[in-house]
Design an enzyme around this catalytic site. Structure first.
Site, PDB file in Angstrom:
ATOM      1  N   HIS A  51     -15.372 -49.026  -6.119  1.00  0.00           N
ATOM      2  CA  HIS A  51     -14.587 -48.620  -4.950  1.00  0.00           C
ATOM      3  C   HIS A  51     -14.602 -49.728  -3.887  1.00  0.00           C
ATOM      4  CE1 HIS A  51     -13.089 -45.497  -2.058  1.00  0.00           C
ATOM      5  NE2 HIS A  51     -13.652 -46.321  -1.191  1.00  0.00           N
ATOM      6  N   GLU A  52     -15.790 -50.153  -3.525  1.00  0.00           N
ATOM      7  CA  GLU A  52     -15.895 -51.189  -2.477  1.00  0.00           C
ATOM      8  C   GLU A  52     -15.308 -52.514  -2.952  1.00  0.00           C
ATOM      9  OE1 GLU A  52     -16.445 -50.001   0.322  1.00  0.00           O
ATOM     10  OE2 GLU A  52     -17.384 -48.111  -0.290  1.00  0.00           O
ATOM     11  N   GLU A  66      -7.506 -48.111   1.713  1.00  0.00           N
ATOM     12  CA  GLU A  66      -8.130 -47.165   0.782  1.00  0.00           C
ATOM     13  C   GLU A  66      -7.395 -47.173  -0.569  1.00  0.00           C
ATOM     14  OE1 GLU A  66     -10.921 -45.898   1.551  1.00  0.00           O
ATOM     15  OE2 GLU A  66     -11.236 -44.344   0.042  1.00  0.00           O
ATOM     16  N   HIS A 124     -11.715 -52.562  -1.997  1.00  0.00           N
ATOM     17  CA  HIS A 124     -11.568 -52.933  -0.580  1.00  0.00           C
ATOM     18  C   HIS A 124     -11.758 -54.444  -0.408  1.00  0.00           C
ATOM     19  CE1 HIS A 124     -11.219 -49.076   1.419  1.00  0.00           C
ATOM     20  NE2 HIS A 124     -12.311 -48.581   0.857  1.00  0.00           N
TER      21      HIS A 124
HETATM   22 ZN    ZN Z   1     -13.011 -46.553   0.837  1.00  0.00          ZN
END
Ligand code: ZN
Length: 506
Positions: A262-263, A301, A266
């Site tokens: 997830h990160e 996101e 980003h």
């Molecule tokens: Zn996030």
């Protein structure tokens, strides 16, 4: 000279914000607890300095000269976009009186303690007065910012500019219509086994494997690093120093692995922003005075959700990488094959807690929060009726009976920070990820890459259509350029329906 001098001035604002971000990274990864009070003051000082530098008369004079000098360039040129965004940011900040900004920061610093105690004791009554104060303050701020339809629109502006209570309604209706029957059908099916994910997985090996996968997806560790934290996040100070964090739970292995992916999503946004935007407002979120980057929180996101869910939780990904995972944890995963592992990390289980929820039920946690926050702000819902309203929505959306406020209205940290209006970006991110991934995978080169564990074509497509633009375009402009249309939930709904019908045999 006017434009160049103005850019240098913006570079200084950027430096202040990035210095604050470094303090924030340190606070959340390395700092001993004793440093908390002083650190909060250091960060507040830098934030105030950055804001003051931004709205100063001198900055406005620089801006006017830059606007005059660039007036003949096309309206959508980088130069004029930067000028327009800075003008908007200055006007936004000047509309909110310093006293209210100060009050919000104060509420935030006392709020956390009061909330943490109230949550531990499941005692809403002890947090309610502070919540009332937070809501009143946010109503006042909304009036200062201004809005056309609903006061909540003004509060969302900082996080998801252009989105409103009215515009979210059809989106939420489409998601409910598409997903509620699916969640219900899954509830009647046998869940996949997950017992092996709860075995002890050594922390170091978990981190090493997660970082290896992050690198495969394109995360450049010469310009980044992975550290441990309590609440995972990505933070950057320039595109050449983009850090990610994860948390490791040796009794629930997916947490650190998917948290890292997830990160990573980003981080790729930041690492592949156009180098020419370094130290300009196009690399920094000036409206929020956050060094986050990206056109909206939802757009940012979208990149994390794309890599976590569309790539990281796909069957294809585990057909390719499960062997390496099994070699790393032969005892824990003894007798478990790739297909069993893939099903386990996609188990659907409606629960009370947002941060623990699965891909399919996540949006219901967001929709109920947005609906409730909007009703609290327009005073159609009094705080005294809050638990009842919350629990009714959890029953309606997730079929669960909330046993106490700790598992209900008191679970999120957000309201204790003085902030309202921060939730919708998670769902916007999900929808946008579905739309971008759907368009990207019409390219055979990207599909072939995904089938051979070559993630470069996908990363390059995202860099071309999303990452490199930084904050240059609005979210919908970006989507229109990349996919030919504005936000559209159809590809996201199709992805969820396809995937979970397959896993659960529906
Ligand atoms: Zn996030």
């Amino acid at each position: 000279m006017g434009y160049k001098a103005f850019l240098e001035r913006m570079g200084e604002v950027n430096d202040l914000l990035c210095a604050k971000s470094i303090l924030s990274w340190d606070e959340r990864t390395m700092m001993p607890r004793g440093g908390a009070d002083t650190r909060a003051k250091q960060q507040a000082t830098l934030t105030v300095l950055a804001r003051d530098h931004l709205v100063a008369d001198e900055t406005r004079r620089f801006l006017e000269r830059a606007e005059a000098e660039t007036a003949n360039l096309p309206e959508d040129s980088v130069e004029r976009t930067i000028c327009a965004q800075v003008r908007e940011a200055i006007e936004y900040h000047l509309r909110i009186p310093a006293a209210l900004v100060h009050k919000r920061a104060e509420l935030g610093s006392v709020g956390h303690h009061v909330w943490a105690k109230a949550r531990a004791e499941s005692d809403l009554a002890s947090f309610a007065p502070l919540l009332e104060e937070t809501l009143a303050l946010n109503r006042e701020i909304a009036e200062c910012i201004g809005y056309e339809g609903h006061p909540y629109d003004a509060l969302m502006y900082r996080f998801e500019p252009g989105e409103s209570v009215a515009s979210l309604q059809p989106l939420f209706a489409a998601l409910k219509e598409g997903l509620l029957p699916l969640v219900k059908a899954i509830g009647e099916k046998e869940p996949p086994r997950v017992d092996f994910l709860q075995r002890p997985f050594p922390v170091e090996a978990q981190l090493a494997f997660a970082l290896k996968m992050a690198r495969k997806l394109g995360y450049d560790t010469d310009r980044g690093r992975l550290d441990l934290t309590v609440h995972p996040f990505e933070i950057s100070f320039t595109r050449n120093d983009v850090r990610i964090t994860t948390r490791v739970n040796d009794e629930w292995m997916p947490k650190s692995l998917f948290g890292t992916l997830h990160e990573t999503g980003h981080a790729l946004y930041e690492q592949f922003c156009d180098p020419a935007y370094t130290r300009t407002p196009l690399a920094t979120d000036l409206v929020g005075l956050y060094a986050v980057g990206g056109v909206s929180f939802g757009a940012h996101e979208s990149q994390s959700r794309l890599f976590e869910n569309h790539v990281g939780r796909s069957r294809e990904f585990w057909e390719l990488h499960y062997g390496e995972l099994h070699d790393t944890f032969p005892e824990q995963l003894a007798g478990v094959d790739a297909e069993t592992f893939w099903r386990a990390v996609n188990r659907v289980e409606p629960g009370f807690i947002r941060v623990l929820s699965d891909e399919l039920t996540y949006d219901f946690h967001i929709m109920l929060r947005v609906e409730i926050e909007a009703a609290l702000i327009d005073e159609s819902l009094p705080v005294s009726d809050l638990p009842e309203a919350w629990n009714a929505k959890v029953e309606e959306y997730l079929g669960l009976d909330v046993p106490n406020d700790r598992l209900g209205v008191l679970q999120d940290v957000h309201w204790s920070s003085g902030q309202v209006g921060t939730f919708c970006n998670y769902t916007i991110g999900n929808v946008m990820a579905g739309q971008l991934f759907d368009t990207a995978t019409t390219d055979p080169r990207i599909r072939e890459g995904l089938a051979e564990a070559d993630y470069l074509p996908l990363r390059e497509w995202l860099t071309e259509h999303v990452h490199r633009h930084g904050r240059r375009y609005t979210r919908n402009q970006l989507l229109e350029k990349a996919t030919g249309r504005t936000l559209d939930p159809a590809p996201y709904l199709a992805h969820l329906t396809r995937k979970y019908s397959d896993i659960y045999g529906i």
